[in-house]
Design an enzyme around this catalytic site. Sequence first.
Site, mmCIF file in Angstrom:
data_model
loop_
_atom_site.group_PDB
_atom_site.id
_atom_site.type_symbol
_atom_site.label_atom_id
_atom_site.label_comp_id
_atom_site.label_asym_id
_atom_site.label_seq_id
_atom_site.Cartn_x
_atom_site.Cartn_y
_atom_site.Cartn_z
ATOM 1 N N TYR A 160 1.064 -1.228 -0.098
ATOM 2 C CA TYR A 160 0.530 -0.392 -0.161
ATOM 3 C C TYR A 160 0.934 1.149 0.037
ATOM 4 C CZ TYR A 160 -2.559 4.074 1.949
ATOM 5 O OH TYR A 160 -2.314 5.015 2.089
ATOM 6 N N HIS A 217 -3.199 0.298 6.649
ATOM 7 C CA HIS A 217 -4.435 -0.325 5.959
ATOM 8 C C HIS A 217 -5.147 -1.400 5.683
ATOM 9 C CE1 HIS A 217 -5.637 1.305 1.442
ATOM 10 N NE2 HIS A 217 -5.979 2.802 2.059
HETATM 11 C C1 GCO Z 1 -5.177 7.608 3.923
HETATM 12 C C2 GCO Z 1 -5.285 6.123 2.465
HETATM 13 C C3 GCO Z 1 -5.855 6.989 1.022
HETATM 14 C C4 GCO Z 1 -6.836 5.653 0.798
HETATM 15 C C5 GCO Z 1 -8.124 6.352 -0.414
HETATM 16 C C6 GCO Z 1 -8.334 5.276 -0.536
HETATM 17 O O1 GCO Z 1 -4.640 7.212 4.895
HETATM 18 O O2 GCO Z 1 -4.887 9.021 3.357
HETATM 19 O O3 GCO Z 1 -5.760 5.240 3.298
HETATM 20 O O4 GCO Z 1 -4.371 7.042 1.248
HETATM 21 O O5 GCO Z 1 -5.799 4.619 0.521
HETATM 22 O O6 GCO Z 1 -8.310 7.344 0.266
HETATM 23 O O7 GCO Z 1 -9.508 5.411 -1.396
HETATM 24 MG MG MG Z 2 -5.065 5.218 5.640
#
Ligand code: GCO
Ligand code: MG
Length: 408
Positions: A160, A217
């Site tokens: 992620y 995540h």
């Molecule tokens: C964050 C989030 C985002 C999400 C995204 C999905 O902490 O900013 O996890 O990166 O993955 O908003 O639409």
């Molecule tokens: Mg997030």
Amino acid sequence: MKITSAQVFVGGPGKNYVTLKIMTDQGVYGLGDATLNNRETLPAAYLQDYLIPALIGMDPRRSEDIWQFFYRGAYFRRGPIAMAAYGAIDMALWDIKGKIAGLPCYDLFGGKSRNGAMVYAHATGADLEDLMDSVQHFVDDGYKAVRVQCGIPGMPSASYAVPEEKGSSTEYMTNFSGIRPKVETWDTGKYMRYMPQALADIRERFGPDLHILHDVHHRLTPREAAAFAKDVEPVDLYWLEDPTVADDQDALKLIRQHSTTPIAIGEVFNSIWDCNKLIENELIDFIRVAATYGGGITQLKRIIDLAGLHHVRTGFHGAPSHSPISMAAQYHLNAWAPNFGIQEYLVLGTPECDALFPHDHLMENGMVYVSDAPGLGVDFDESEATKYSYSAGSHPVVRLQDGTLWNY
Ligand code: GCO
Ligand code: MG
């Protein structure tokens, strides 16, 4: 005073921002953001087909009654699509309220509680060394808080928010383009064995003053999350975000029972009913519900007040999918909220985005200084908007190595 018309625009530089503009019979207009990342046409249709026809003729000053009218009146309550649509209307009505009063929204909430609001940047790296360079870049830029994500050796695909290649990490954004989801492969064991030491190395390198945040995540089970949170305790994280999915909220107890690492959750929540138990049972430290799909300012104010009773601070979602309008709504709440914590920050700064949404909110040395202009303090340039159109995107899906579907 009456609402005479309202319009929805979808598009923006690299993002499908869903922008609502509500016009009144007194020439004052209000702006709202209904962007629901990778599902943008749905709140736009909800607004166009159902809500805007009912809005015409209503008194825009009655934002509470209008919120209740749509929420209770829909019969089928909650859900991110509907809440994004109500949220956009609600922001636009607060914008109008401020413009009529000649006051910035924060003054309508109770005035400023601080001069500036601390934000955190996203540092990332294909590997730990690359991440260290990225953190250094943000520290040099004056940031006091940095979220850190990096590639895990041997992980079958980039995890992620991590780039495949080294070197581009300070501007890295997840690429969501294409209607068919990309597939990532995830290995929990490799992550859990590598990441705690990587976080410790970052703390060692940057010293005790830097606020370090990390986003899991939703990838761990509650037991794994408890073990991870305990493992990283010596790093003294500012927060550990989404350590597990919050569908089963009782599971959050396990993390609390085993560690004192602060927990942040809520970017996928869209109602106070998604977080009231977590707050009341003091199972989290930061609440991340966004003004956009959290139902706007009216709903967020209730969440902030409830959170304040339970030592929970704000840490609103600020991914690049939020337009400068909902970011401004959050800046005004951040300026006022007695229990403000931190704000995620990525959206402002590109010349194209600033041209589409002119504003004078200021970001300096890792702090946001909210604009004193009446209302939300962001405008929308309709001629700029004609440059952009909708382009479909999708969140990736994640599978374990044996093919089992996992959480993105
Ligand atoms: C964050 C989030 C985002 C999400 C995204 C999905 O902490 O900013 O996890 O990166 O993955 O908003 O639409
Ligand atoms: Mg997030």
